[in-house]
Design a protein around this motif. Structure first.
Motif, PDB file in Angstrom:
ATOM      1  N   LEU A  45      55.256  27.009  45.721  1.00 11.62           N
ATOM      2  CA  LEU A  45      54.611  26.250  47.074  1.00 11.62           C
ATOM      3  C   LEU A  45      54.327  24.859  46.536  1.00 11.62           C
ATOM      4  CD1 LEU A  45      52.667  29.103  48.982  1.00 11.62           C
ATOM      5  CD2 LEU A  45      54.974  28.196  49.645  1.00 11.62           C
ATOM      6  N   LYS A  46      54.379  24.480  45.380  1.00 14.50           N
ATOM      7  CA  LYS A  46      54.217  23.127  45.066  1.00 14.50           C
ATOM      8  C   LYS A  46      52.752  22.870  45.058  1.00 14.50           C
ATOM      9  CE  LYS A  46      59.041  21.424  45.403  1.00 14.50           C
ATOM     10  NZ  LYS A  46      59.637  22.789  45.317  1.00 14.50           N
ATOM     11  N   ASP A  47      51.767  23.850  44.898  1.00 12.41           N
ATOM     12  CA  ASP A  47      50.279  23.624  44.969  1.00 12.41           C
ATOM     13  C   ASP A  47      49.946  23.395  43.585  1.00 12.41           C
ATOM     14  OD1 ASP A  47      50.350  23.850  47.859  1.00 12.41           O
ATOM     15  OD2 ASP A  47      50.070  25.700  47.725  1.00 12.41           O
ATOM     16  N   ARG A  48      48.770  22.580  43.271  1.00 11.16           N
ATOM     17  CA  ARG A  48      48.374  22.324  42.124  1.00 11.16           C
ATOM     18  C   ARG A  48      47.254  23.327  41.695  1.00 11.16           C
ATOM     19  NH1 ARG A  48      48.289  17.769  39.269  1.00 11.16           N
ATOM     20  NH2 ARG A  48      49.866  16.344  39.886  1.00 11.16           N
ATOM     21  N   SER A  49      46.784  23.893  42.656  1.00 12.22           N
ATOM     22  CA  SER A  49      45.713  24.935  42.359  1.00 12.22           C
ATOM     23  C   SER A  49      46.056  26.187  43.162  1.00 12.22           C
ATOM     24  CB  SER A  49      44.402  24.364  42.656  1.00 12.22           C
ATOM     25  OG  SER A  49      44.218  23.984  44.165  1.00 12.22           O
ATOM     26  N   ILE A  50      45.230  27.417  42.699  1.00 14.19           N
ATOM     27  CA  ILE A  50      45.601  28.658  43.100  1.00 14.19           C
ATOM     28  C   ILE A  50      44.207  29.032  44.036  1.00 14.19           C
ATOM     29  CG2 ILE A  50      45.910  31.024  42.761  1.00 14.19           C
ATOM     30  CD1 ILE A  50      46.717  30.020  39.705  1.00 14.19           C
ATOM     31  N   GLY A  51      44.493  29.093  45.438  1.00 12.28           N
ATOM     32  CA  GLY A  51      43.639  29.489  46.260  1.00 12.28           C
ATOM     33  C   GLY A  51      43.776  31.208  46.643  1.00 12.28           C
ATOM     34  N   THR A  52      42.810  31.330  47.642  1.00 14.34           N
ATOM     35  CA  THR A  52      42.920  32.592  48.219  1.00 14.34           C
ATOM     36  C   THR A  52      44.107  32.937  48.780  1.00 14.34           C
ATOM     37  OG1 THR A  52      41.452  32.130  50.108  1.00 14.34           O
ATOM     38  CG2 THR A  52      40.124  32.904  48.384  1.00 14.34           C
ATOM     39  N   GLU A  53      44.709  32.082  49.514  1.00 13.55           N
ATOM     40  CA  GLU A  53      45.848  32.390  50.236  1.00 13.55           C
ATOM     41  C   GLU A  53      47.337  32.559  48.995  1.00 13.55           C
ATOM     42  OE1 GLU A  53      45.840  27.922  49.488  1.00 13.55           O
ATOM     43  OE2 GLU A  53      44.149  29.494  49.997  1.00 13.55           O
ATOM     44  N   HIS A  54      47.184  32.136  48.022  1.00 10.25           N
ATOM     45  CA  HIS A  54      48.012  32.634  47.223  1.00 10.25           C
ATOM     46  C   HIS A  54      47.717  33.949  46.303  1.00 10.25           C
ATOM     47  CE1 HIS A  54      47.684  28.057  46.824  1.00 10.25           C
ATOM     48  NE2 HIS A  54      49.015  28.259  47.022  1.00 10.25           N
ATOM     49  N   ILE A  55      46.602  34.235  46.310  1.00  6.94           N
ATOM     50  CA  ILE A  55      46.135  35.726  45.815  1.00  6.94           C
ATOM     51  C   ILE A  55      46.576  36.653  46.844  1.00  6.94           C
ATOM     52  CG2 ILE A  55      44.422  37.384  45.337  1.00  6.94           C
ATOM     53  CD1 ILE A  55      42.733  34.976  44.138  1.00  6.94           C
ATOM     54  N   LEU A  56      46.341  36.343  48.106  1.00  6.78           N
ATOM     55  CA  LEU A  56      46.986  37.178  49.432  1.00  6.78           C
ATOM     56  C   LEU A  56      48.279  37.269  49.304  1.00  6.78           C
ATOM     57  CD1 LEU A  56      46.392  38.964  51.508  1.00  6.78           C
ATOM     58  CD2 LEU A  56      46.013  37.050  53.215  1.00  6.78           C
ATOM     59  N   LEU A  57      48.994  36.230  49.039  1.00  5.85           N
ATOM     60  CA  LEU A  57      50.519  36.083  48.973  1.00  5.85           C
ATOM     61  C   LEU A  57      51.060  37.020  47.847  1.00  5.85           C
ATOM     62  CD1 LEU A  57      51.499  32.355  49.496  1.00  5.85           C
ATOM     63  CD2 LEU A  57      52.150  34.531  51.062  1.00  5.85           C
ATOM     64  N   GLY A  58      50.229  37.053  46.711  1.00  2.87           N
ATOM     65  CA  GLY A  58      50.602  37.949  45.606  1.00  2.87           C
ATOM     66  C   GLY A  58      50.317  39.384  45.936  1.00  2.87           C
ATOM     67  N   ILE A  59      49.532  39.710  46.726  1.00  2.00           N
ATOM     68  CA  ILE A  59      49.050  41.205  46.995  1.00  2.00           C
ATOM     69  C   ILE A  59      50.187  41.430  47.737  1.00  2.00           C
ATOM     70  CG2 ILE A  59      47.884  42.516  48.630  1.00  2.00           C
ATOM     71  CD1 ILE A  59      45.332  40.884  47.576  1.00  2.00           C
ATOM     72  N   LEU A  60      51.003  40.711  48.735  1.00  2.00           N
ATOM     73  CA  LEU A  60      52.044  41.052  49.776  1.00  2.00           C
ATOM     74  C   LEU A  60      53.121  41.188  48.796  1.00  2.00           C
ATOM     75  CD1 LEU A  60      51.421  38.628  52.702  1.00  2.00           C
ATOM     76  CD2 LEU A  60      51.053  41.151  52.609  1.00  2.00           C
ATOM     77  N   ARG A  61      53.255  40.439  47.812  1.00  2.00           N
ATOM     78  CA  ARG A  61      54.551  40.421  46.968  1.00  2.00           C
ATOM     79  C   ARG A  61      54.576  41.763  45.972  1.00  2.00           C
ATOM     80  NH1 ARG A  61      56.483  35.260  43.450  1.00  2.00           N
ATOM     81  NH2 ARG A  61      58.313  36.148  42.346  1.00  2.00           N
ATOM     82  N   ALA A  62      53.306  42.045  45.404  1.00  2.00           N
ATOM     83  CA  ALA A  62      53.375  43.028  44.543  1.00  2.00           C
ATOM     84  C   ALA A  62      53.407  44.396  45.089  1.00  2.00           C
ATOM     85  CB  ALA A  62      51.903  42.924  43.785  1.00  2.00           C
ATOM     86  N   GLU A  63      53.255  44.472  46.596  1.00  2.00           N
ATOM     87  CA  GLU A  63      53.328  45.708  47.249  1.00  2.00           C
ATOM     88  C   GLU A  63      52.491  46.798  46.495  1.00  2.00           C
ATOM     89  OE1 GLU A  63      57.371  46.346  47.906  1.00  2.00           O
ATOM     90  OE2 GLU A  63      57.741  44.652  49.249  1.00  2.00           O
ATOM     91  N   GLY A  64      51.525  46.666  46.054  1.00  4.74           N
ATOM     92  CA  GLY A  64      50.386  47.591  45.573  1.00  4.74           C
ATOM     93  C   GLY A  64      49.582  48.193  46.407  1.00  4.74           C
ATOM     94  N   GLU A  65      48.238  48.566  46.097  1.00  2.27           N
ATOM     95  CA  GLU A  65      47.474  49.503  46.935  1.00  2.27           C
ATOM     96  C   GLU A  65      46.891  48.475  47.950  1.00  2.27           C
ATOM     97  OE1 GLU A  65      46.391  52.570  46.920  1.00  2.27           O
ATOM     98  OE2 GLU A  65      48.004  52.674  45.344  1.00  2.27           O
ATOM     99  N   GLY A  66      46.709  47.315  47.875  1.00  2.69           N
ATOM    100  CA  GLY A  66      46.352  46.213  48.861  1.00  2.69           C
ATOM    101  C   GLY A  66      47.301  46.086  49.789  1.00  2.69           C
ATOM    102  N   HIS A  67      48.677  46.072  49.639  1.00  4.34           N
ATOM    103  CA  HIS A  67      49.607  45.963  50.609  1.00  4.34           C
ATOM    104  C   HIS A  67      49.794  47.382  51.353  1.00  4.34           C
ATOM    105  CE1 HIS A  67      54.058  45.850  51.629  1.00  4.34           C
ATOM    106  NE2 HIS A  67      53.658  44.592  52.101  1.00  4.34           N
ATOM    107  N   VAL A  68      49.421  48.271  50.614  1.00  5.77           N
ATOM    108  CA  VAL A  68      49.565  49.759  51.265  1.00  5.77           C
ATOM    109  C   VAL A  68      48.339  49.935  52.125  1.00  5.77           C
ATOM    110  CG1 VAL A  68      49.286  52.096  50.988  1.00  5.77           C
ATOM    111  CG2 VAL A  68      50.687  50.802  49.595  1.00  5.77           C
ATOM    112  N   ALA A  69      47.047  49.251  51.880  1.00  3.91           N
ATOM    113  CA  ALA A  69      46.258  49.180  53.015  1.00  3.91           C
ATOM    114  C   ALA A  69      46.500  48.341  54.121  1.00  3.91           C
ATOM    115  CB  ALA A  69      44.925  48.688  52.409  1.00  3.91           C
ATOM    116  N   LEU A  70      47.022  47.301  53.928  1.00  7.76           N
ATOM    117  CA  LEU A  70      47.643  46.338  55.158  1.00  7.76           C
ATOM    118  C   LEU A  70      48.577  47.124  55.889  1.00  7.76           C
ATOM    119  CD1 LEU A  70      47.712  42.898  53.300  1.00  7.76           C
ATOM    120  CD2 LEU A  70      46.030  43.819  55.017  1.00  7.76           C
TER     121      LEU A  70
END
Length: 179
Positions: A134-159
């Motif tokens: 996304l061409k962002d210089r820092s990693i925010g909570t939105e990037h972590i949440l995008l990572g959760i969605l992309r990883a499709e692990g337990e967090g994604h399953v909960a969602l």
């Protein structure tokens, strides 16, 4: 890598450790990261989760259910037999200590470092990749949440269990607008 995290993102990682400890879990999972993001008041990621219909109590209940604790259906079934599950749990924990009815795995001692699961480490790595994409210089909570969605692990399953439309949530996070 953590030097690139914003203060709210660092706070979420720290809070994830607290959630794992509170729930008596041996490791910090991506579902604990999700709980921490959801509780990070004012963050765009928490707002996107709220707009997607996620509430903290429902999310926590789903994560507890996924980790093997009895859910509301079990408590309802027992109550039809005249058994108050909360009263039983309270009495057992009063006598035998907190978490006595948990999965049978030894409980972590309170305090100290709790390691990340493989999925949580993957989510943190993916959050860096999402920020770069996304061409962002820092990693925010939105990037972590995008990572959760992309990883499709337990967090994604909960969602998914909570009925969240992952594609719509991803769109909201990437574009800052409702899908």
């Amino acid at each position: 890598m953590f030097e690139r995290f914003t203060r709210p993102a660092r706070d979420a990682v720290t809070a994830a450790q607290t959630y794992a400890a509170e729930l008596g879990h041996e490791r910090i999972g991506d579902d604990h990261l999700l709980l921490a993001i959801d509780s990070s008041a004012g963050s765009s990621a928490a707002q996107a989760l709220a707009e997607a219909g996620v509430d903290a109590a429902g999310l926590r209940a789903e994560i507890e259910r996924a980790h093997g604790r009895l859910g509301n259906d079990d408590a309802d079934a027992l109550s039809t037999l005249g058994i108050d599950l909360d009263a039983v749990r309270s009495k057992v924990e009063e006598v035998f200590g907190a978490g006595a009815l948990d999965s049978g795995k030894p409980r972590r001692r309170l305090g100290g470092h709790i390691p990340f699961t493989k999925d949580a480490r993957k989510v943190l790595e993916l959050s860096l990749r999402e920020a770069i994409r996304l061409k962002d210089r820092s990693i925010g909570t939105e990037h972590i949440l995008l990572g959760i969605l992309r990883a499709e692990g337990e967090g994604h399953v909960a969602l998914q269990a909570l009925g969240v439309d992952a594609a719509a949530l991803r769109h909201t996070l990437e574009h800052g607008e409702a899908a």
